[in-house]
Design an enzyme around this catalytic site. Structure first.
Site, short mmCIF file in Angstrom:
data_model
loop_
_atom_site.label_atom_id
_atom_site.label_comp_id
_atom_site.label_asym_id
_atom_site.label_seq_id
_atom_site.Cartn_x
_atom_site.Cartn_y
_atom_site.Cartn_z
N ASP A 8 -109.38 54.15 2.44
CA ASP A 8 -110.05 53.45 1.36
C ASP A 8 -111.24 54.28 0.89
OD1 ASP A 8 -112.14 53.00 3.16
OD2 ASP A 8 -111.94 50.82 3.17
N HIS A 9 -112.15 53.65 0.16
CA HIS A 9 -113.29 54.33 -0.44
C HIS A 9 -114.29 54.88 0.58
CE1 HIS A 9 -114.00 50.00 -0.10
NE2 HIS A 9 -115.23 50.34 0.26
N GLY A 66 -114.02 52.00 6.60
CA GLY A 66 -115.40 52.01 7.07
C GLY A 66 -115.54 51.80 8.56
N GLY A 68 -112.78 51.09 10.54
CA GLY A 68 -111.50 51.38 11.16
C GLY A 68 -110.74 50.13 11.57
N ASN A 69 -111.42 49.00 11.61
CA ASN A 69 -110.80 47.75 12.06
C ASN A 69 -109.85 47.15 11.06
OD1 ASN A 69 -111.76 47.11 14.75
ND2 ASN A 69 -113.79 47.00 13.83
N GLY A 70 -110.29 46.98 9.84
CA GLY A 70 -109.46 46.32 8.83
C GLY A 70 -108.14 47.03 8.60
N HIS A 98 -101.31 56.68 27.17
CA HIS A 98 -101.02 55.40 27.81
C HIS A 98 -100.39 54.36 26.89
CE1 HIS A 98 -104.25 56.13 31.16
NE2 HIS A 98 -103.29 57.05 31.14
N ASN A 99 -100.64 54.46 25.58
CA ASN A 99 -100.19 53.41 24.66
C ASN A 99 -99.13 53.88 23.68
OD1 ASN A 99 -103.59 52.96 24.72
ND2 ASN A 99 -102.25 51.47 25.70
#
Length: 143
Positions: A8-9, A66, A68-70, A98-99
């Site tokens: 994003d921005h 911003g 990283g969560n969204g 691990h993931n």
């Protein structure tokens, strides 16, 4: 490798540096991100990356917003995706080891560009360890 990237921005400068690094390494890039700082909605850039990875059009994905969560929440809505929010190269390494993460999510407002490039390099160069971790990874997907 083919890498799909979306931002994003908050992330045009991060994307530019990451793409330059990846192209120097010989990787092919699918760019779904914005190149401007005008406000946009991160799901519009995250979903195409997730679809590329889920449909095997890309080997891995990189998403940037911003926090990283969204954008991580967005791509993780796709059944085949295991996106990891990373803010150090050690976390990026563990996300792969691990993931078996197939998308790295980068918080542009909380990492430096050089750090983000290092995280991407580590993420792409780390193989899934398998073994006991494979059992756990197989339990992630809802059936």
């Amino acid at each position: 490798m083919i890498i799909s990237i979306g931002n994003d921005h908050a992330g045009p400068n991060y994307k530019k540096a990451i793409v330059q690094f990846l192209e120097k390494q010989g990787h092919q890039i699918i760019n779904h991100g914005t190149d401007t700082f005008d406000s946009v909605d991160y799901p519009d850039f995250g979903h195409p990356v997730a679809e590329d990875v889920a449909n095997k059009k890309a080997d891995f994905g990189i998403v940037i917003c911003g926090s990283g969560n969204g954008i991580a929440m967005t791509v993780n809505k796709h059944q085949e995706i295991r996106a990891a929010l990373c803010w150090t190269k050690e976390i990026a390494e563990l996300a792969r080891l691990h993931n078996d993460a197939n998308i790295i999510s980068i918080p542009a407002r909380f990492t430096a560009i050089e750090q983000a490039v290092q995280m991407v390099e580590t993420f792409l160069n780390t193989a899934f360890e398998g073994g006991r971790h494979a059992t756990r990874v197989n339990k992630i997907a809802c059936q």
